[in-house]
Design a protein around this motif. Structure first.
Motif, PDB file in Angstrom:
ATOM      1  N   UNK B 201       0.734  -1.235  -0.290  1.00 56.56           N
ATOM      2  CA  UNK B 201       0.028  -0.562  -0.309  1.00 56.56           C
ATOM      3  C   UNK B 201       1.054   1.410  -0.267  1.00 56.56           C
ATOM      4  N   UNK B 202       1.973   1.246   0.478  1.00 59.17           N
ATOM      5  CA  UNK B 202       3.132   2.215   0.215  1.00 59.17           C
ATOM      6  C   UNK B 202       3.227   2.313  -0.708  1.00 59.17           C
ATOM      7  N   UNK B 203       3.221   1.890  -1.870  1.00 60.07           N
ATOM      8  CA  UNK B 203       3.770   2.634  -3.272  1.00 60.07           C
ATOM      9  C   UNK B 203       2.470   2.778  -4.302  1.00 60.07           C
ATOM     10  N   UNK B 204       3.052   3.721  -5.366  1.00 60.82           N
ATOM     11  CA  UNK B 204       2.692   4.426  -6.425  1.00 60.82           C
ATOM     12  C   UNK B 204       3.068   4.819  -7.440  1.00 60.82           C
ATOM     13  N   UNK B 205       2.288   5.330  -8.020  1.00 62.54           N
ATOM     14  CA  UNK B 205       3.120   5.994  -9.777  1.00 62.54           C
ATOM     15  C   UNK B 205       3.818   7.003  -9.700  1.00 62.54           C
ATOM     16  N   UNK B 206       3.618   7.321  -8.397  1.00 62.47           N
ATOM     17  CA  UNK B 206       4.797   8.751  -8.921  1.00 62.47           C
ATOM     18  C   UNK B 206       6.368   8.044  -7.904  1.00 62.47           C
ATOM     19  N   UNK B 207       6.461   6.420  -7.952  1.00 65.55           N
ATOM     20  CA  UNK B 207       7.403   5.958  -7.806  1.00 65.55           C
ATOM     21  C   UNK B 207       7.519   4.728  -8.721  1.00 65.55           C
ATOM     22  N   UNK B 208       7.266   5.678 -10.265  1.00 71.56           N
ATOM     23  CA  UNK B 208       7.817   5.191 -11.533  1.00 71.56           C
ATOM     24  C   UNK B 208       8.670   5.246 -11.796  1.00 71.56           C
ATOM     25  N   UNK B 209       9.654   4.199 -12.503  1.00 74.03           N
ATOM     26  CA  UNK B 209      11.222   4.469 -12.792  1.00 74.03           C
ATOM     27  C   UNK B 209      12.390   4.582 -12.004  1.00 74.03           C
ATOM     28  N   UNK B 210      12.083   3.818 -11.031  1.00 70.06           N
ATOM     29  CA  UNK B 210      12.857   4.248 -10.013  1.00 70.06           C
ATOM     30  C   UNK B 210      13.658   2.862  -9.455  1.00 70.06           C
ATOM     31  N   UNK B 211      14.141   2.908  -8.934  1.00 68.96           N
ATOM     32  CA  UNK B 211      15.008   1.406  -7.826  1.00 68.96           C
ATOM     33  C   UNK B 211      14.996   1.911  -6.516  1.00 68.96           C
ATOM     34  N   UNK B 212      14.840   1.096  -6.451  1.00 68.02           N
ATOM     35  CA  UNK B 212      14.135   1.557  -4.627  1.00 68.02           C
ATOM     36  C   UNK B 212      14.417   0.598  -4.123  1.00 68.02           C
ATOM     37  N   UNK B 213      15.406   0.928  -3.022  1.00 70.12           N
ATOM     38  CA  UNK B 213      15.791   0.494  -2.039  1.00 70.12           C
ATOM     39  C   UNK B 213      14.626   0.169  -0.925  1.00 70.12           C
ATOM     40  N   UNK B 214      14.188  -0.843  -0.441  1.00 68.34           N
ATOM     41  CA  UNK B 214      12.911  -0.938   0.556  1.00 68.34           C
ATOM     42  C   UNK B 214      13.006  -1.368   2.138  1.00 68.34           C
ATOM     43  N   UNK B 215      14.490  -1.766   2.668  1.00 69.82           N
ATOM     44  CA  UNK B 215      15.242  -2.783   3.588  1.00 69.82           C
ATOM     45  C   UNK B 215      15.095  -3.857   3.694  1.00 69.82           C
ATOM     46  N   UNK B 216      14.817  -4.516   4.695  1.00 69.60           N
ATOM     47  CA  UNK B 216      15.295  -5.937   5.060  1.00 69.60           C
ATOM     48  C   UNK B 216      14.806  -7.214   4.535  1.00 69.60           C
ATOM     49  N   UNK B 217      13.380  -6.580   3.858  1.00 74.69           N
ATOM     50  CA  UNK B 217      12.693  -7.883   2.692  1.00 74.69           C
ATOM     51  C   UNK B 217      11.213  -7.067   1.978  1.00 74.69           C
ATOM     52  N   UNK B 218      11.605  -8.250   1.153  1.00 70.18           N
ATOM     53  CA  UNK B 218      10.173  -7.659   0.087  1.00 70.18           C
ATOM     54  C   UNK B 218       9.332  -9.438  -0.160  1.00 70.18           C
ATOM     55  N   UNK B 219       8.445  -8.759  -0.250  1.00 69.99           N
ATOM     56  CA  UNK B 219       7.348 -10.142  -0.353  1.00 69.99           C
ATOM     57  C   UNK B 219       6.491 -10.239  -2.025  1.00 69.99           C
ATOM     58  N   UNK B 220       6.130 -11.310  -3.213  1.00 65.85           N
ATOM     59  CA  UNK B 220       5.748 -11.412  -3.472  1.00 65.85           C
ATOM     60  C   UNK B 220       4.836 -10.223  -4.301  1.00 65.85           C
ATOM     61  N   UNK B 221       3.823  -9.884  -3.430  1.00 65.68           N
ATOM     62  CA  UNK B 221       2.790  -8.633  -3.488  1.00 65.68           C
ATOM     63  C   UNK B 221       3.388  -7.162  -3.645  1.00 65.68           C
ATOM     64  N   UNK B 222       4.164  -7.423  -2.584  1.00 71.18           N
ATOM     65  CA  UNK B 222       5.341  -5.703  -3.022  1.00 71.18           C
ATOM     66  C   UNK B 222       5.545  -6.235  -4.318  1.00 71.18           C
ATOM     67  N   UNK B 223       7.005  -6.990  -4.454  1.00 68.48           N
ATOM     68  CA  UNK B 223       6.757  -6.895  -6.129  1.00 68.48           C
ATOM     69  C   UNK B 223       6.187  -6.511  -6.854  1.00 68.48           C
ATOM     70  N   UNK B 224       4.632  -7.696  -7.033  1.00 66.72           N
ATOM     71  CA  UNK B 224       3.950  -7.644  -8.012  1.00 66.72           C
ATOM     72  C   UNK B 224       3.851  -6.024  -8.203  1.00 66.72           C
ATOM     73  N   UNK B 225       3.179  -5.073  -6.898  1.00 66.99           N
ATOM     74  CA  UNK B 225       2.210  -3.828  -7.034  1.00 66.99           C
ATOM     75  C   UNK B 225       4.037  -3.073  -7.563  1.00 66.99           C
ATOM     76  N   UNK B 226       4.940  -2.966  -6.619  1.00 66.76           N
ATOM     77  CA  UNK B 226       5.840  -1.951  -7.547  1.00 66.76           C
ATOM     78  C   UNK B 226       6.091  -2.503  -9.376  1.00 66.76           C
ATOM     79  N   UNK B 227       5.890  -3.190  -9.545  1.00 68.31           N
ATOM     80  CA  UNK B 227       5.940  -3.353 -11.159  1.00 68.31           C
ATOM     81  C   UNK B 227       5.313  -2.563 -12.067  1.00 68.31           C
TER      82      UNK B 227
END
Lengths: 569, 373
Positions: B201-227
């Motif tokens: 939920x913390x991801x939005x289109x304002x981050x389009x085009x970025x390489x995002x450093x997200x901290x200690x761990x990322x899960x599949x749901x966040x990756x799908x949303x990020x893409x």
């Protein structure tokens, strides 16, 4: 060792573990003076410093005696002392290409038992594009194309296409080794016509002996193509089916100073030296080895040897699938779910020496058990033979495991009715010593080091065919310290304290006939002590464990805890 | 979501470096923080068309290759092969007077068998020759192509059709442990501290085009949303193997539908388990915030131009506990502790690490430690 040094280091440089030992000529013979192991990522130099430092602290006179002298007469830096080095051949993948699924499975089996990581495809399951993808994959370093000899009805039409495909791949990738086996060798001329001629590139595979390598020299030119009998070809002179192909594939893969080849050679030399049957089971990060050697011929003048090397028996295979994870889960005393365990295993591959204590140590032992189980499954022809007089556990996986637990793991997985002595290649000397090319020199060094080379784990008495009941009979162990008497309870694991260096006679009196080498009720056998003592294993052969995970873990934990000092769960 | 300044990162120094014996530190596994001019590989499948040649200089955004998204095997007559006119000089093709060779890009007459042995339909097909049998070539060809741009600057070392393009990069690389997806480029953004975990939920289109450093761990749901939000790559401490499989399956499904996907990569710096990002790495990432970087997958690397990057001096005795019960803690090396007994009675070579200034040093197995070089 062309000159006569008075000291040398042995280095066994594995994928995960670097093991070093300092061997010195003291009191008229070679002695093991110090040994240590550490993460391969750190490299061997800190280990050599550590060994020299330990000897300097413990016995400076011995260090002064063995230290080579410079021309000025001063003792040289230990870092400059001679080294005997064995290295694990890096893992490599082979593409097994066949016209039929049946043949693909045969080729895959032969390649797997030669230490290759195998990717297979056949024309009746996939098309030429999928096979080309496989052959051109950057992960693949060799192609094996094979068929029956003569080609079967399901193979004849597809063979020319496979040969053309392999030739095209070889033309695009000159670094590829190509092996044609069985009926595919009839198309060697077509293959050569499709590839540019050129001198051999790289080192020729070292000869393991046998006809396969003679055929390389006679018909192949190194880079172009290597020819071998088919995967299903019956071997002559007592050799098993597909053994010639397996030997060729093992030779193609291994480097000249390969540690596993060294271990197999040292095992043969020990069998000759002790005049006993010796079997070595080795587990490393990228593969495993089972090598057996037995005196043979008139007056035991030679040694009959067999070996199976398998990437499937890696501690953690490169891409562990569900069957690997489930196999480890089945032997784990740590309750973990499948996903969590999968990630822990991948972490273990990334950093094999990390978290080597606590729960990590238990996880490693579970992974080692599963790897040994896979190695035994890959070597049925050795498993079918009687138990050896001496079973040696080798490999980096045991570097931090308590020796008595190593004895238990071997007893749990290499289960053949009979008696065997158990030992551990604790200083990882077998691999480096096995690279000594001259047989006479190798035997001379092993004769000197025989007392230091192996850490005695104890003896294993494993009868089969016990009937269930309260008591199967009695055991009396006559040792120097006195006699120990035990009731033999079927399904149990009895431990008799018998320290290293002590020998004893074990008398077993069963109520009913059992198998213990031969079938009978009364047996008397000589046993020797070790760090694990005498293990009298009255459990099922093969070992049967409860289906329920909790019950299974409890049972494994109970057996393990009895031998694992310092284990607090 | 915090986006402006990113996390507060303190350089890993708690006083002047003490005297530390070099031989002592050599026993601690070294983690290379930056690799200068790394070599990387972009894998090719049979049918993919490389658009570069060995020796070419590349800039970010330059055409690198065309991926064939629906590759199939076609049979072409050996006598009806012509060079692929669109291939230009980059991709290999049969020169005048030379026999066609495996790997050549050609324009050829596809041969298909008709019913009852009659002559089938004929059409021109463009693709990559694989091998020849009985006077006919087998060729990898298809209709749907996707252009791939170079995410990095460098020199093309080798082009091996059907295998890989090898590049010598002109920038620097921060090595990671695991990577997946397709190499991608974007502006580096810090979305959390070294221990953070980003929620979808913390991801939005304002981050389009970025390489995002997200901290200690990322899960599949966040990756799908990020893409879906147009993020080009995600960098985290760890990613689970199940999440990687989930991402790969999702990409395969979209590819099968011939839906054109922008490149998206994921890079785990530490491994497969949740783990905070090491502070020297975080210092580097903080310095790169707002700059263009690329994530390469073979080998796993974060590529950047470090020419004008001002980084604080690193303390050579700064140690991180990479694994084990103290994983993630950092401190200063205080020397070797010799052979020590740890959990389950296991004896391991150990070292002293002062995890807090003025505190007692902790005894940690050497193999669980990392130093940075």
């Amino acid at each position: 060792m062309s000159s006569q040094p008075r000291a040398f280091f042995t280095l066994d440089l594995g994928a995960a573990t670097a093991a070093a030992a300092l061997v010195g000529h003291i009191g008229g013979r070679w002695r093991l003076l110090a040994a240590a192991a550490g993460p391969a990522a750190v490299g061997p130099e800190p280990l050599l410093d550590l060994l020299a430092g330990r000897l300097r602290a413990a016995d400076p006179e011995a260090l002064a005696e063995i230290a080579p002298r410079s021309s000025a007469g001063s003792a040289s830096d230990p870092a400059d002392w001679p080294r005997l080095v064995a290295r694990s051949t890096p893992p490599a993948a082979l593409a097994a290409l066949a016209a039929s699924r049946r043949q693909r499975l045969l080729l895959e089996r032969a390649a797997r038992r030669a230490g290759w990581r195998v990717l297979g495809a056949s024309l009746d399951e996939s098309d030429g594009l999928a096979l080309s993808r496989l052959a051109l994959s950057a992960d693949v370093s060799a192609i094996l194309v094979g068929s029956d000899e003569p080609p079967g009805g399901d193979e004849r039409d597809g063979l020319p296409e496979l040969i053309a495909l392999a030739g095209a791949a070889s033309r695009r990738r000159p670094d590829l080794r190509v092996v044609l086996a069985g009926g595919a060798t009839l198309h060697a001329a077509s293959f050569r016509a499709s590839t540019p001629a050129g001198p051999p590139s790289g080192a020729e595979p070292a000869a393991p002996g046998g006809s396969a390598l003679e055929r390389i020299a006679g018909e192949g030119n190194g880079r172009e193509v290597l020819l071998a009998a088919g995967a299903g070809a019956a071997g002559g002179s007592g050799r098993s089916e597909g053994e010639e192909l397996r030997e060729l594939l093992a030779a193609v893969r291994s480097r000249p100073d390969d540690a596993r080849r060294g271990i197999a050679r040292a095992t043969e030399a020990l069998a000759h030296l002790f005049d006993r049957t010796v079997e070595t089971v080795e587990i490393g990060l990228d593969g495993g080895l089972r090598s057996r050697a037995a005196p043979a011929g008139e007056a035991h003048g030679r040694v009959a040897a067999r070996r199976v090397e398998s990437a499937v028996a890696a501690l953690v295979p490169a891409d562990p699938d569900e069957s690997v994870v489930d196999g480890i889960l089945a032997w784990s005393t740590v309750p973990l779910d499948r996903y969590r365990l999968g990630d822990r295993l991948l972490e273990l591959r990334l950093a094999p020496w990390s978290e080597a204590d606590g729960e990590g140590a238990l996880l490693r032992v579970a992974a080692a058990r599963a790897a040994l189980e896979r190695l035994v499954a890959q070597s049925p022809e050795i498993e079918a033979l009687p138990p050896p007089d001496l079973t040696i556990a080798a490999g980096g996986v045991w570097a931090v495991a308590p020796p008595p637990v190593v004895a238990l793991v071997v007893a749990d997985h290499v289960r053949r009715a009979g008696t065997t002595q158990l030992a551990l290649d604790h200083a990882r000397l077998l691999g480096p010593l096995g690279t000594i090319e001259d047989d006479g020199e190798l035997r001379a060094v092993l004769t000197d080091l025989a007392q230091d080379l192996l850490a005695p784990l104890g003896s294993l008495i494993l009868p089969a065919g016990l009937r269930a009941g309260r008591s199967a009979g009695r055991l009396v162990v006559h040792a120097e310290a006195g006699a120990t008497e035990l009731d033999l309870v079927p399904g149990g694991l009895e431990l008799v304290d018998l320290p290293p260096g002590q020998a004893a006679t074990a008398e077993l009196d069963f109520r009913d006939a059992v198998r213990l080498g031969t079938r009978g009720r009364r047996f008397a056998t000589r046993v020797s002590g070790g760090l694990g003592g005498l293990l009298v294993d009255l459990r099922d052969v093969p070992l049967r464990l409860p289906e329920r995970p909790e019950r299974r873990r409890e049972l494994l934990d109970a057996w393990q805890s009895a031998l694992w000092t310092g284990l607090r769960r | 979501m915090r986006r402006a300044a990113g996390p507060e990162v303190t350089p890993p120094r708690d006083g002047p470096p003490a005297e530390v014996e070099a031989t002592d530190l050599a026993a601690v596994p070294l983690r290379r923080l930056v690799v200068a001019g790394p070599l990387v590989r972009v894998r090719l499948q049979p049918g993919d068309r490389p658009l570069v040649s060995a020796g070419d200089a590349l800039l970010p955004g330059a055409p690198l290759l065309e991926r064939l998204r629906d590759a199939g095997l076609v049979q072409v007559a050996a006598g009806a092969i012509e060079p692929d006119g669109a291939a230009g000089g980059a991709a290999p093709g049969p020169a005048v007077g030379r026999e066609p060779q495996p790997g050549d890009r050609v324009d050829a007459l596809e041969v298909t068998a008709g019913r009852l042995g009659r002559r089938g339909r004929e059409r021109r097909a463009v693709g990559e020759l694989l091998y020849a049998v009985d006077g006919h070539w087998r060729m990898a060809a298809g209709d749907h192509r996707q252009a791939v741009e170079s995410p990095v600057a460098g020199i093309v070392r080798a082009v091996r059709p059907g295998i890989a393009i090898e590049l010598a990069l002109s920038g620097d690389g921060l090595p990671g442990a695991v990577a997946s997806g397709e190499a991608a480029r974007g502006r580096l953004e810090l979305a959390g501290g070294p221990d953070a975990e980003l929620r979808p939920g913390e991801l939005d289109v304002g981050l389009a085009g970025t390489v995002l450093v997200v901290g200690s761990r990322v899960d599949a749901e966040t990756l799908t949303r990020a893409r879906a939000m147009g993020v080009r790559a995600v960098v985290a401490g760890g990613i689970g193997s199940a999440d990687l499989r989930g991402l790969a399956a999702s990409e395969a499904r979209q590819r099968a539908s011939l839906h054109e996907l922008p490149p998206f990569a994921v890079l785990a710096l530490e491994g497969y388990l949740r783990r905070s990002i090491a502070s020297p790495v975080m210092v580097l990432l903080a310095a790169l915030a707002g700059r263009e970087v690329a994530v390469m997958t073979d080998p796993p690397l974060l590529v950047f131009d470090g020419a004008d990057l001002a980084l604080p001096d690193r303390d050579p005795a700064w140690i991180r506990v990479a694994r084990g019960p103290l994983a993630g803690r950092e401190g200063r090396w205080s020397g070797r502790a010799g052979l020590r007994r740890f959990g389950a009675g296991v004896q391991l070579e150990a070292g002293f690490v002062r995890l807090a200034p003025g505190g007692h040093p902790a005894v940690v197995p050497l193999a669980d430690l990392q130093r940075f070089g």
